[in-house]
Structures are given as structure tokens and as C-alpha cells.
Design a protein around this motif. Structure first.
Motif, PDB file in Angstrom:
ATOM      1  N   SER A 141      71.466  39.301   8.784  1.00 44.69           N
ATOM      2  CA  SER A 141      70.744  40.547   8.523  1.00 44.69           C
ATOM      3  C   SER A 141      70.873  41.029   7.085  1.00 44.69           C
ATOM      4  O   SER A 141      70.247  42.028   6.709  1.00 44.69           O
ATOM      5  CB  SER A 141      71.239  41.659   9.466  1.00 44.69           C
ATOM      6  N   GLY A 159      59.850  31.819   9.497  1.00 42.31           N
ATOM      7  CA  GLY A 159      58.784  30.966  10.019  1.00 42.31           C
ATOM      8  C   GLY A 159      57.973  30.331   8.906  1.00 42.31           C
ATOM      9  O   GLY A 159      57.578  29.158   8.991  1.00 42.31           O
ATOM     10  N   THR A 160      57.706  31.100   7.861  1.00 41.06           N
ATOM     11  CA  THR A 160      56.978  30.566   6.705  1.00 41.06           C
ATOM     12  C   THR A 160      57.758  29.423   6.070  1.00 41.06           C
ATOM     13  O   THR A 160      57.193  28.382   5.706  1.00 41.06           O
ATOM     14  CB  THR A 160      56.732  31.679   5.666  1.00 41.06           C
ATOM     15  N   SER A 175      67.425  41.393   5.073  1.00 44.66           N
ATOM     16  CA  SER A 175      66.547  42.474   5.517  1.00 44.66           C
ATOM     17  C   SER A 175      67.165  43.838   5.238  1.00 44.66           C
ATOM     18  O   SER A 175      66.448  44.783   4.867  1.00 44.66           O
ATOM     19  CB  SER A 175      66.222  42.332   7.005  1.00 44.66           C
ATOM     20  N   SER A 196      60.164  33.161  12.935  1.00 43.79           N
ATOM     21  CA  SER A 196      58.991  33.973  12.641  1.00 43.79           C
ATOM     22  C   SER A 196      59.152  34.633  11.271  1.00 43.79           C
ATOM     23  O   SER A 196      60.190  34.503  10.623  1.00 43.79           O
ATOM     24  CB  SER A 196      58.799  35.038  13.727  1.00 43.79           C
ATOM     25  N   GLU A 197      58.140  35.329  10.857  1.00 46.61           N
ATOM     26  CA  GLU A 197      58.122  36.051   9.583  1.00 46.61           C
ATOM     27  C   GLU A 197      58.535  35.127   8.434  1.00 46.61           C
ATOM     28  O   GLU A 197      58.042  34.004   8.339  1.00 46.61           O
ATOM     29  CB  GLU A 197      59.008  37.299   9.686  1.00 46.61           C
ATOM     30  N   GLU A 198      59.418  35.586   7.549  1.00 45.05           N
ATOM     31  CA  GLU A 198      59.779  34.772   6.387  1.00 45.05           C
ATOM     32  C   GLU A 198      60.418  33.451   6.796  1.00 45.05           C
ATOM     33  O   GLU A 198      60.131  32.392   6.212  1.00 45.05           O
ATOM     34  CB  GLU A 198      60.751  35.548   5.482  1.00 45.05           C
ATOM     35  N   GLU A 204      66.778  44.779   1.572  1.00 42.91           N
ATOM     36  CA  GLU A 204      65.390  45.142   1.292  1.00 42.91           C
ATOM     37  C   GLU A 204      65.062  46.525   1.844  1.00 42.91           C
ATOM     38  O   GLU A 204      64.420  47.347   1.171  1.00 42.91           O
ATOM     39  CB  GLU A 204      64.449  44.102   1.897  1.00 42.91           C
ATOM     40  N   ARG A 205      65.503  46.797   3.064  1.00 46.23           N
ATOM     41  CA  ARG A 205      65.146  48.058   3.706  1.00 46.23           C
ATOM     42  C   ARG A 205      65.894  49.246   3.092  1.00 46.23           C
ATOM     43  O   ARG A 205      65.336  50.338   2.973  1.00 46.23           O
ATOM     44  CB  ARG A 205      65.422  47.978   5.205  1.00 46.23           C
ATOM     45  N   THR A 238      66.568  33.543   3.840  1.00 48.03           N
ATOM     46  CA  THR A 238      66.649  34.274   5.111  1.00 48.03           C
ATOM     47  C   THR A 238      67.921  35.086   5.303  1.00 48.03           C
ATOM     48  O   THR A 238      67.929  36.063   6.042  1.00 48.03           O
ATOM     49  CB  THR A 238      66.560  33.299   6.300  1.00 48.03           C
TER      50      THR A 238
END
Length: 431
Positions: free
Chosen positions: A270, A40-41, A273, A36-38, A276-277, A340
Motif C-alpha cells: 500500500s 494490471g497495466t 497508493s 488491476s489498475e497500475e 499518492e493519496r 506497485t
């Protein structure tokens, strides 16, 4: 004029007929995935690219279907297998460890070993051995690794540097950070479960359950009792809790990102993410999974997902084999890792400019891959029949040890009864 018109009509009919024949000759296969999300794209991009290149050349068209989380997808597969509706299964499926046993026992399963017999010139030598070995069961190569990860230690490097501490290597090192647990900041939050307990026992040279953690046959009993490995881990875990550095809950990446938790153990996937966070609020440190004690070895089992195939006839399974080789090839693996945070499952991908430029800018990504390569192939993830009950049984029993102040010996007996009982009951029900 009439002759030209007739000729034009005949030409159009011929072109339409040829197009229809070409379409009829196309082999259509279905692919279930859980990205899903990135991620998934990217997965949809790879399917599109395959259809426009290799698929177009070989007459293969892939239709991708997102099936939700791994658990949702596996439940759907199990329901179909139980109902005997095998023709509704896909040709290719992204599968995590919870679906290993069901897939392996399915009559319609088309394993990699079978594919290699059908395609003896296929070369899998570039796939990383630990990642490949993770998708074996009872000596059979079930699938090929796709989204590969391992468990690493994330830490607030800015805070630890300021306090004069380096990256923790052992549970005792985490305990030494206890003085930093103040002003609403905690050090570490975790409750062991099936994969994490297997990691720590593996560092001590022990499996969690017999038959090589259930990868060489059905697990029927605990394998960490007589060798003292479970007691050694529980001793270290209880000692850590006594320092005040450990909070007995599963922790939260939100707490870590906000700077209210200094240490977090989580999937190597992880990294992206978290970077980024955090957004530069502090420097993200990444280190190997913590050792149980000074005598233990570094290491953590491989996790993530693989690609498996189902046998819907010679043409479709041959097309499925083409597709999963494409997804596990160097180009896709390097691009997927960069996009990812998953580790490349392919050595050529790890040596590619795409991956090398990534780790040059963000060395945090390399830690997981280094650990993966250093972890012996013999250190396997756990496969048990009663997977969900077993998982929560570990959580509950170790929580009881800390919250009810059970002794290590009492906890060993408790886990032997609870977990051993689950395995024995499952074995009786599934002879």
C-alpha cells in the motif's frame, strides 16, 4: 514475363507456407491473472515483452486473461475442477493463499518440484527464501512468488512527532497514544482475522492451527491453546481496547489518509497508493508490524500471490515454466516492485539500481523488505479448509470479547469451540 509472374506467385506461396508453419510451431499458452489498475497495466506489459523477446526466440505466445479478484479466480478454478473440465484451465495462474489446497489436490497441477525434476539446471537460488517458502504445502513447492507483501504499520509521523511520540513498536505503545484520540481523530482501528492473528501468534512462537499452520498437512485443531499464546494475545488486545486507543472495526485507509486515524496496519504493497493519496499533507511513517508485547519478536507472515502451472502436455508446461521464470526474474521483479509497492521476491532485484534508487527517495518501501528478511521461514501463513468461515469466526469471537466484555478465559473457550468445531467438521467431511 509469364515466367516472372509464375515465379513471383510461387515465391509468395512459399513465404505464406513458411509463415503458416512457423505459426503452427508456436506454442500458445494461457495466463490467468488478478492484477488491476497500475499493476494490471504492468502485467500486460510484461506479457507483451515476453512474447516479443523470449517468447519469439523460443516459439511461445502467451495470452493473458484478467479473471478479477483472487477470490473470483479461485472460485472459477474450483468450479472447473469440480466439473472435471480440466482442459479449460489455463497453463499459468496467479494464485493467492485461498487456492493453495485446491491447486495442490488437483490431478492436473504441475508443481515447481515437478518442473525442477524436468528442468534440473533451473536455478531458483536468487528467490528470497521466506517468499519461496510461503508457497509450499506438505513439503511440496507449489508455485513461485510473484506479488509479495507483508503487513506493516503505517502512522502519521507528523502528528506523532508533534505530540512527542515515536513509531509504536508494541500494542502497549499504541495504547499510550490514547490521549491523541480527540477532536474527531482516532488512534487505531482493527479486528484480528486469520492472517493478522497468525502474525501475532507467530511473534509469540506459536502457530494458529496444527500441522505448521496447515502447511504440512490438513489443519484439524487449534495449536495456540495449551501453550497459552492465544490467551496472551487476547490479554494484550483487551488491554489495548481498554485504553480507548483501539476502535473495534476493520478501519479505513480513507480515514488514515484524511488524518482522522493515526495508525493503520495494512499490506506493505500500500506504500505507493498511500504516498499518492496523502500527497504531502503529512509525512507517512512506516514501521514493522506491532509486537504483541515486549517479549514477543518482530515479524509478520508473507502474503501476496504466486504463479502456478497446470499440465496440458509436455510442450505447454515447458512453455509455462519459461514464462513464470521470466516473471519472477530480477528485471521484472524490480520493475513491478517500483511500479506497485509490492516487495521484490528476487534478491537480485532487491540489489538492483531500480530498487535502490526507489528506497533512496522513499525509504518507506524498505521497511517491508527488511521485515520479510527478518521473519523466520518457520512463521507461515495459515491454510485451512473452511477458510471463509474460519476468517469470520475469528472476527466475530474477538469482537464479542470486546463488545460483550467477555473474559480472556471465556474467549479462549469460545474460539476453541467455534474454530475447533469448524476444523473438525471439515476434517470429517473431507477424510
Amino acid at each position: 514475363m509469364m515466367k516472372k509472374a509464375v515465379s513471383l506467385v510461387l515465391s509468395l506461396i512459399l513465404l505464406l507456407s513458411l509463415a503458416a508453419c512457423a505459426k503452427a510451431d508456436t506454442i500458445s499458452i494461457v495466463f490467468w491473472h488478478s492484477m488491476s489498475e497500475e499493476a494490471g497495466t504492468l502485467m500486460e506489459k510484461y506479457v507483451k515483452d515476453f512474447n516479443e523477446t523470449i517468447g519469439k526466440e523460443k516459439g511461445i505466445e502467451v495470452t493473458s486473461v484478467f479473471q478479477g479478484a483472487y477470490a473470483d479466480s479461485v472460485n472459477k478454478m474450483n468450479g472447473i475442477l469440480s466439473a472435471g473440465q480440466n482442459d479449460t484451465l489455463p497453463d499459468v495462474m496467479q494464485l493467492d493463499a485461498t487456492g493453495k489446497v485446491s491447486f495442490a489436490s488437483a490431478q492436473i497441477a504441475y508443481t515447481v518440484d515437478q518442473a525442477l525434476t524436468d528442468h534440473p539446471k533451473a536455478d531458483l537460488s536468487s528467490l528470497l527464501a521466506p517468499a519461496l517458502a510461503n508457497w509450499q504445502l506438505a513439503g511440496v513447492q507449489l508455485g513461485l512468488p510473484f506479488a509479495t507483501s507483508t503487513t506493516v504499520t503505517y502512522y502519521n509521523k507528523t502528528a506523532l512527532d508533534a505530540a512527542g511520540f515515536s513509531a509504536p513498536e508494541t500494542l502497549q505503545d499504541i495504547g499510550a497514544l490514547a490521549p491523541l484520540a480527540q477532536d474527531g481523530v482516532s488512534v487505531y482501528a482493527s479486528i484480528p482475522n486469520t492472517p493478522t492473528l497468525a502474525n501475532w501468534l507467530g511473534q509469540l512462537g506459536s502457530d494458529l492451527v496444527n500441522n505448521h499452520n496447515g502447511t504440512e498437512g490438513s489443519a484439524t485443531e487449534l495449536a495456540c491453546l495449551d501453550n497459552g499464546a492465544l490467551a496472551a494475545f487476547l490479554t494484550a488486545w483487551k488491554d489495548l481496547y481498554a485504553t480507548g486507543a483501539l476502535i473495534n472495526n476493520s478501519g479505513s485507509s480513507d480515514e488514515f489518509v484524511a488524518g482522522r486515524q493515526l495508525i493503520m496496519t495494512s499490506s506493505s504493497s500500500s506504500v505507493t497508493s498511500l504516498l499518492e493519496r496523502i500527497g504531502g499533507a503529512f509525512e507517512l511513517g512506516v514501521a514493522p508490524y506491532p509486537k504483541v508485547n515486549d517479549t514477543a519478536s518482530f515479524g509478520a507472515t508473507v502474503s501476496g500471490s504466486c504463479l502456478v502451472m497446470f499440465d496440458h502436455g509436455d510442450e505447454r508446461k515447458a512453455a509455462a515454466w519459461e514464462f513464470i521464470q521470466y516473471l519472477t526474474g530480477a528485471s521484472v521483479q524490480a520493475d513491478f516492485a517500483r511500479g506497485t509497492g509490492y516487495l521484490p521476491s528476487n534478491a537480485e532485484a532487491a540489489n538492483s539500481e531500480t530498487w535502490q534508487s526507489l528506497i533512496a527517495e522513499y525509504p518507506q518501501y524498505q521497511v517491508g523488505l527488511d521485515q520479510l528478511l527478518q521473519t523466520p521461514n518457520t512463521m507461515r501463513s495459515v491454510t485451512v479448509g473452511p477458510s471463509a468461515d474460519f476468517y469470520y469466526g475469528i472476527i466475530n469471537d474477538i469482537s464479542d470479547m470486546l463488545e460483550e466484555d467477555l473474559s480472556v478465559a471465556e474467549t479462549v473457550d469460545l474460539m476453541a469451540d467455534d474454530l475447533g468445531g469448524m476444523l473438525a467438521q471439515y476434517a470429517r467431511a473431507n477424510p
